[in-house]
Design a protein around this motif. Sequence first.
Motif, PDB file in Angstrom:
ATOM      1  N   GLN A 151       0.825  -1.200   0.000  1.00  0.00           N
ATOM      2  CA  GLN A 151       0.000   0.000   0.000  1.00  0.00           C
ATOM      3  C   GLN A 151       0.865   1.258   0.000  1.00  0.00           C
ATOM      4  O   GLN A 151       0.602   2.213  -0.747  1.00  0.00           O
ATOM      5  N   MET A 152       1.904   1.281   0.811  1.00  0.00           N
ATOM      6  CA  MET A 152       2.776   2.463   0.890  1.00  0.00           C
ATOM      7  C   MET A 152       3.537   2.676  -0.426  1.00  0.00           C
ATOM      8  O   MET A 152       3.659   3.807  -0.895  1.00  0.00           O
ATOM      9  N   ILE A 153       4.062   1.604  -1.006  1.00  0.00           N
ATOM     10  CA  ILE A 153       4.777   1.724  -2.292  1.00  0.00           C
ATOM     11  C   ILE A 153       3.826   2.274  -3.352  1.00  0.00           C
ATOM     12  O   ILE A 153       4.169   3.198  -4.103  1.00  0.00           O
ATOM     13  N   HIS A 154       2.621   1.717  -3.427  1.00  0.00           N
ATOM     14  CA  HIS A 154       1.636   2.207  -4.398  1.00  0.00           C
ATOM     15  C   HIS A 154       1.301   3.670  -4.141  1.00  0.00           C
ATOM     16  O   HIS A 154       1.198   4.464  -5.080  1.00  0.00           O
ATOM     17  N   LEU A 155       1.126   4.043  -2.882  1.00  0.00           N
ATOM     18  CA  LEU A 155       0.815   5.427  -2.516  1.00  0.00           C
ATOM     19  C   LEU A 155       1.920   6.372  -2.979  1.00  0.00           C
ATOM     20  O   LEU A 155       1.661   7.394  -3.625  1.00  0.00           O
ATOM     21  N   ILE A 156       3.155   6.032  -2.675  1.00  0.00           N
ATOM     22  CA  ILE A 156       4.301   6.881  -3.051  1.00  0.00           C
ATOM     23  C   ILE A 156       4.408   6.995  -4.567  1.00  0.00           C
ATOM     24  O   ILE A 156       4.524   8.097  -5.122  1.00  0.00           O
ATOM     25  N   LEU A 157       4.383   5.857  -5.250  1.00  0.00           N
ATOM     26  CA  LEU A 157       4.559   5.871  -6.706  1.00  0.00           C
ATOM     27  C   LEU A 157       3.397   6.562  -7.415  1.00  0.00           C
ATOM     28  O   LEU A 157       3.602   7.320  -8.364  1.00  0.00           O
ATOM     29  N   ASP A 158       2.181   6.309  -6.941  1.00  0.00           N
ATOM     30  CA  ASP A 158       1.020   6.952  -7.561  1.00  0.00           C
ATOM     31  C   ASP A 158       1.068   8.466  -7.391  1.00  0.00           C
ATOM     32  O   ASP A 158       0.842   9.216  -8.341  1.00  0.00           O
ATOM     33  N   LYS A 159       1.363   8.896  -6.169  1.00  0.00           N
ATOM     34  CA  LYS A 159       1.420  10.346  -5.921  1.00  0.00           C
ATOM     35  C   LYS A 159       2.512  11.000  -6.756  1.00  0.00           C
ATOM     36  O   LYS A 159       2.299  12.060  -7.359  1.00  0.00           O
ATOM     37  N   ARG A 160       3.665  10.390  -6.832  1.00  0.00           N
ATOM     38  CA  ARG A 160       4.765  10.952  -7.614  1.00  0.00           C
ATOM     39  C   ARG A 160       4.395  10.989  -9.097  1.00  0.00           C
ATOM     40  O   ARG A 160       4.677  11.955  -9.785  1.00  0.00           O
ATOM     41  N   ASP A 161       3.750   9.930  -9.572  1.00  0.00           N
ATOM     42  CA  ASP A 161       3.342   9.873 -10.976  1.00  0.00           C
ATOM     43  C   ASP A 161       2.326  10.970 -11.288  1.00  0.00           C
ATOM     44  O   ASP A 161       2.432  11.662 -12.310  1.00  0.00           O
ATOM     45  N   HIS A 163       2.043  13.769  -9.943  1.00  0.00           N
ATOM     46  CA  HIS A 163       2.701  15.079  -9.882  1.00  0.00           C
ATOM     47  C   HIS A 163       3.893  15.175 -10.834  1.00  0.00           C
ATOM     48  O   HIS A 163       4.696  16.101 -10.739  1.00  0.00           O
ATOM     49  N   LEU A 164       3.986  14.204 -11.742  1.00  0.00           N
ATOM     50  CA  LEU A 164       5.026  14.178 -12.782  1.00  0.00           C
ATOM     51  C   LEU A 164       6.436  14.245 -12.204  1.00  0.00           C
ATOM     52  O   LEU A 164       7.309  14.944 -12.715  1.00  0.00           O
ATOM     53  N   LYS A 165       6.654  13.508 -11.108  1.00  0.00           N
ATOM     54  CA  LYS A 165       7.968  13.488 -10.471  1.00  0.00           C
ATOM     55  C   LYS A 165       8.619  12.122 -10.728  1.00  0.00           C
ATOM     56  O   LYS A 165       8.124  11.095 -10.277  1.00  0.00           O
ATOM     57  N   PRO A 166       9.726  12.115 -11.447  1.00  0.00           N
ATOM     58  CA  PRO A 166      10.383  10.854 -11.770  1.00  0.00           C
ATOM     59  C   PRO A 166      10.857  10.098 -10.519  1.00  0.00           C
ATOM     60  O   PRO A 166      11.339  10.695  -9.561  1.00  0.00           O
ATOM     61  N   THR A 167      10.699   8.787 -10.579  1.00  0.00           N
ATOM     62  CA  THR A 167      11.154   7.907  -9.505  1.00  0.00           C
ATOM     63  C   THR A 167      12.007   6.815 -10.123  1.00  0.00           C
ATOM     64  O   THR A 167      11.611   6.196 -11.108  1.00  0.00           O
ATOM     65  N   LEU A 168      13.170   6.592  -9.534  1.00  0.00           N
ATOM     66  CA  LEU A 168      14.063   5.540  -9.989  1.00  0.00           C
ATOM     67  C   LEU A 168      13.996   4.411  -8.971  1.00  0.00           C
ATOM     68  O   LEU A 168      14.267   4.625  -7.792  1.00  0.00           O
ATOM     69  N   LEU A 169      13.601   3.246  -9.426  1.00  0.00           N
ATOM     70  CA  LEU A 169      13.500   2.079  -8.564  1.00  0.00           C
ATOM     71  C   LEU A 169      14.672   1.153  -8.847  1.00  0.00           C
ATOM     72  O   LEU A 169      14.943   0.830 -10.007  1.00  0.00           O
ATOM     73  N   ILE A 170      15.339   0.735  -7.780  1.00  0.00           N
ATOM     74  CA  ILE A 170      16.512  -0.134  -7.907  1.00  0.00           C
ATOM     75  C   ILE A 170      16.207  -1.420  -7.144  1.00  0.00           C
ATOM     76  O   ILE A 170      15.732  -1.373  -6.007  1.00  0.00           O
TER      77      ILE A 170
END
Length: 184
Positions: A151-161, A163-170
Amino acid sequence: MMQSIKLLSLQGDLCTPCLTEQRQSVALEKVRQQVGPKYAQCRFESFRETKATAAVVQALKRYVEEPRDGIFLFGPPGTGKTHLATAMMRAFIEQGRDCQYVTVPELFMRIKRSFDVPHPSGEDDLLMNYSAPILILDDLGVGPVTDWVCQMIHLILDKRDRHLKPTLLISNLSLDRIAMLFGD
């Protein structure tokens, strides 16, 4: 005879070499604080590129010039993922872009600790710290993947998406394995 002197004042931006030096210094300090001293000197130039990694390194260098969307970088432990993520972080900061780095386990540990803080929005305040224009989340898939973690990962990634904020997942895990753990 008194000579006339004009008072000139330089104000505004730093000269290009000074600005470059300042940004390099800021980048180095931020890497030391967020990633740790082990990776403090990581740059694209210090990565040992091979035929197998050349295309990935070139794609990451191009991404640094124009970051859009997100990136999922994966491979077995010891292949240089954190080195390359750190190199990207340094390059972003040296360009004057704000970038944050955190491991997923560390992020969740901080969020859980915020529950103990007698502040009703502790979790929200903490998540705001990860609202930088560019966010690097390392070690995705490390540790137990509970419903709350998903839930937290989805929340973070959805919110960033949104707001058009790139996220790099490693991750050490493939995209298929991550999809199995976290869902679509």
